[in-house]
Design a protein around this motif. Structure first.
Motif, PDB file in Angstrom:
ATOM      1  N   ARG A 196       0.860  -1.181   0.000  1.00 22.14           N
ATOM      2  CA  ARG A 196       0.000   0.000   0.000  1.00 22.14           C
ATOM      3  C   ARG A 196       0.896   1.230   0.000  1.00 22.14           C
ATOM      4  O   ARG A 196       2.036   1.181   0.466  1.00 22.14           O
ATOM      5  CB  ARG A 196      -0.934   0.023   1.217  1.00 22.14           C
ATOM      6  CG  ARG A 196      -0.208   0.183   2.544  1.00 22.14           C
ATOM      7  CD  ARG A 196      -1.157   0.288   3.717  1.00 22.14           C
ATOM      8  NE  ARG A 196      -1.701  -0.998   4.127  1.00 22.14           N
ATOM      9  CZ  ARG A 196      -2.540  -1.160   5.166  1.00 22.14           C
ATOM     10  NH1 ARG A 196      -2.918  -0.115   5.882  1.00 22.14           N
ATOM     11  NH2 ARG A 196      -2.981  -2.351   5.468  1.00 22.14           N
ATOM     12  N   ASN A 249      -4.581   1.508  -2.419  1.00 24.95           N
ATOM     13  CA  ASN A 249      -4.490   2.801  -1.741  1.00 24.95           C
ATOM     14  C   ASN A 249      -5.855   3.462  -1.656  1.00 24.95           C
ATOM     15  O   ASN A 249      -6.739   3.228  -2.484  1.00 24.95           O
ATOM     16  CB  ASN A 249      -3.517   3.747  -2.457  1.00 24.95           C
ATOM     17  CG  ASN A 249      -4.068   4.279  -3.766  1.00 24.95           C
ATOM     18  OD1 ASN A 249      -3.831   3.686  -4.812  1.00 24.95           O
ATOM     19  ND2 ASN A 249      -4.799   5.390  -3.733  1.00 24.95           N
ATOM     20  N   CYS A 255      -4.381   5.473   2.909  1.00 27.82           N
ATOM     21  CA  CYS A 255      -3.852   4.098   2.807  1.00 27.82           C
ATOM     22  C   CYS A 255      -3.979   3.381   4.148  1.00 27.82           C
ATOM     23  O   CYS A 255      -3.075   2.639   4.557  1.00 27.82           O
ATOM     24  CB  CYS A 255      -2.387   4.099   2.345  1.00 27.82           C
ATOM     25  SG  CYS A 255      -2.116   4.998   0.834  1.00 27.82           S
TER      26      CYS A 255
END
Length: 526
Positions: A196, A327, A331
């Protein structure tokens, strides 16, 4: 001698009214002593300020160390995934943990800089990661296996929620986290890795007392250069990239979604796929069952990426060919929900292949393991959220129970209020603490001006006091009515307008009232 000079100076002053009439030798001694005293006073003030700064610097270091999530191991390399460790040379295996560590995840790298130059002490210098680790011994169908979840936060472009967004010139994304799910069963090992990270363009979202500051995309930066640097490194490390962008496709988040999609299209790399999924729109009115739409959409891609599996003899059965890069804006909350669902689907395939699950069995039907699994992913969300946003994660009721609840909404509201306060009034200190700990700022003992001392305008004190006094007087006028209703109304309107007007003046100058970083000027970096 100094006393004699002072007496002579006083006598001369009383008789002539002018110190210039002092004898030349005495005047020289007087001026010399005066300059020395001024130097001593200046030196004493400098020492006093240094002592005060040192107290603040120590408080910053203590604050960073007080945040949960620091881990180290004396035998296992926590900075690398299982797949990376299995595809290394014998020379790599013989290196110390410090030498072979992935520098993206070594949070004590700055603290070990002197030991790094001394190979004889490398065995005492252990890399420390920041993030989350949990390990559980589990049982399904009477078969015992170890289930492990590791999240590694990058120390590149590290910081707090609103002061560190987007990417830097080297392509490092804010709040970048590598999450690995590992299974050990009868000597076989399997893992599934996801990442992420903040939307990889140059953008910012400075706090300004508003509940949700409007994101700003840098209009002069070369976005493609940073974007390409980011994904070049991601492709080298992880392979194929399947981007899942969960931001809103309307409102203030829409320009970021459009910029991300445009960058991927302009790059034209077949190794990168882009999927936009408006999480809040699809799941509004607590319709969280609609997340299955996204899972069905990426199912074929997930099968293509596969997972890593090595059997009990050490033979690599399958390699993971790429990762999902998820994301949202932070995030954190939306991202963690999606990652937990993707990880469950991969785990389902791994356990079936290892023979733990029977054909046709579903993980969702294993109540005992499901409880462990959901709580672990919720704990992972809380850890990452506290480290970046200052509070626990939102939407963890769904991660823990599989459904959204009214109590969960109340808890999310409370956490949102705490985030608002911290992001506006304490994140400057937190950002400075991280920069100091990571070595982004080095204390200069010879620096004459303290970076921590910032001159405050009178309005920082006057306006809040005026607003509070005016609001208090408005309430008092309401409670203590005047002789006539018109008099009461006049007083209430006067003090009400004063309090509301002052509030909007403060809000208009919001950036001047928030707690901003002082050690590293983030505005100049972005």
């Amino acid at each position: 001698m100094w006393k004699l000079v002072m007496m002579e100076w006083m006598m001369c002053l009383s008789s002539t009214g002018c110190p210039q009439r002092l004898p030349s030798q005495s005047r020289k001694i007087f001026l010399l002593q005066l300059s020395q005293d001024q130097y001593l006073v200046s030196w004493a003030q400098s020492i006093w300020w240094q002592l005060q700064d040192n107290k603040t610097f120590l408080a910053m270091i203590n604050h960073v160390l007080s945040v949960d999530g620091f881990y180290f191991s004396t035998t296992y390399d926590l900075t690398h995934t299982l797949q990376r460790l299995s595809n290394t040379s014998p020379e790599f295996q013989e290196m110390s943990l410090l030498e072979r560590a992935d520098q993206r995840f070594v949070w004590n790298c700055h603290l070990l800089r002197e030991l790094s130059a001394q190979p004889e002490v490398h065995r005492f210098a252990l890399p420390v990661i920041h993030g989350f680790i949990t390990m559980h011994s589990c049982s399904i169908n009477g078969k015992y296996f170890d289930w492990i979840l590791i999240s590694r936060r990058s120390c590149f472009r590290a910081g707090v929620r609103y002061y560190v967004r987007g990417i830097d010139s080297e392509g490092h994304a804010a709040n970048f986290v590598e999450t690995e799910q590992i299974v050990h069963y009868n000597g076989s090992k399997a893992s599934f890795v996801q990442t992420r990270g903040s939307i990889p363009v140059f953008w910012s979202q400075r706090p300004n007392l508003k509940y949700k500051p409007r994101p700003q995309i840098n209009k002069v930066a070369n976005h493609m250069d940073g974007f390409q640097r980011h994904f070049d490194s991601q492709l080298i490390i992880y392979g194929k990239q399947v981007i899942i962008n969960l931001v809103n496709q309307k409102g203030s988040e829409k320009p970021l979604e459009q910029a991300f999609a445009t960058m991927v299209s302009s790059l034209g790399n077949g190794m990168i796929r882009y999927i936009a999924f408006d999480f809040h729109k699809e799941c509004k009115n607590m319709r969280w069952d609609r997340l299955s739409i996204l899972l069905d959409r990426v199912a074929e891609m997930q099968d293509e990426l596969s997972y890593f599996l090595v059997d009990s003899t050490g033979k690599v059965v399958t390699n993971q060919e790429g990762v999902f890069r998820s994301n949202c804006m932070d995030c954190l909350d939306r991202t963690n929900v999606i990652q937990s669902l993707l990880a469950r689907r991969s785990l389902q395939a791994q356990l079936q292949r290892l023979g733990v699950l029977h054909v046709g069995q579903k993980l969702e039907e294993q109540d005992e393991f499901e409880k462990i699994y959901k709580n672990a992913w919720a704990d992972n969300a809380n850890a990452c959220a506290k480290q970046y946003a200052g509070t626990g994660a939102l939407k963890t009721d769904f991660t823990r129970t599989g459904k959204r609840t009214q109590l969960g909404l109340v808890k999310d509201g409370w956490n949102s209020l705490i985030r608002y306060y911290k992001n506006n009034f304490s994140d400057g200190f937190r950002q400075d603490a991280i920069d100091l700990f990571l070595g982004n700022y080095s204390v200069d003992e010879l620096e004459s001006h303290s970076p921590l001392s910032v001159a405050r305008d009178l309005k920082f004190l006057a306006l809040p006091i005026i607003m509070v006094v005016a609001f208090s007087m408005c309430i008092i006028c309401l409670l203590m009515a005047g002789d006539t209703w018109t008099e009461t109304l006049a007083y209430v309107l006067f003090w009400g307008v004063a309090s509301v007007g002052t509030f909007f003046i403060i809000l208009y100058n919001g950036k001047d009232f928030v707690d901003a970083p002082r050690l590293v000027q983030k505005e100049k970096i972005d």
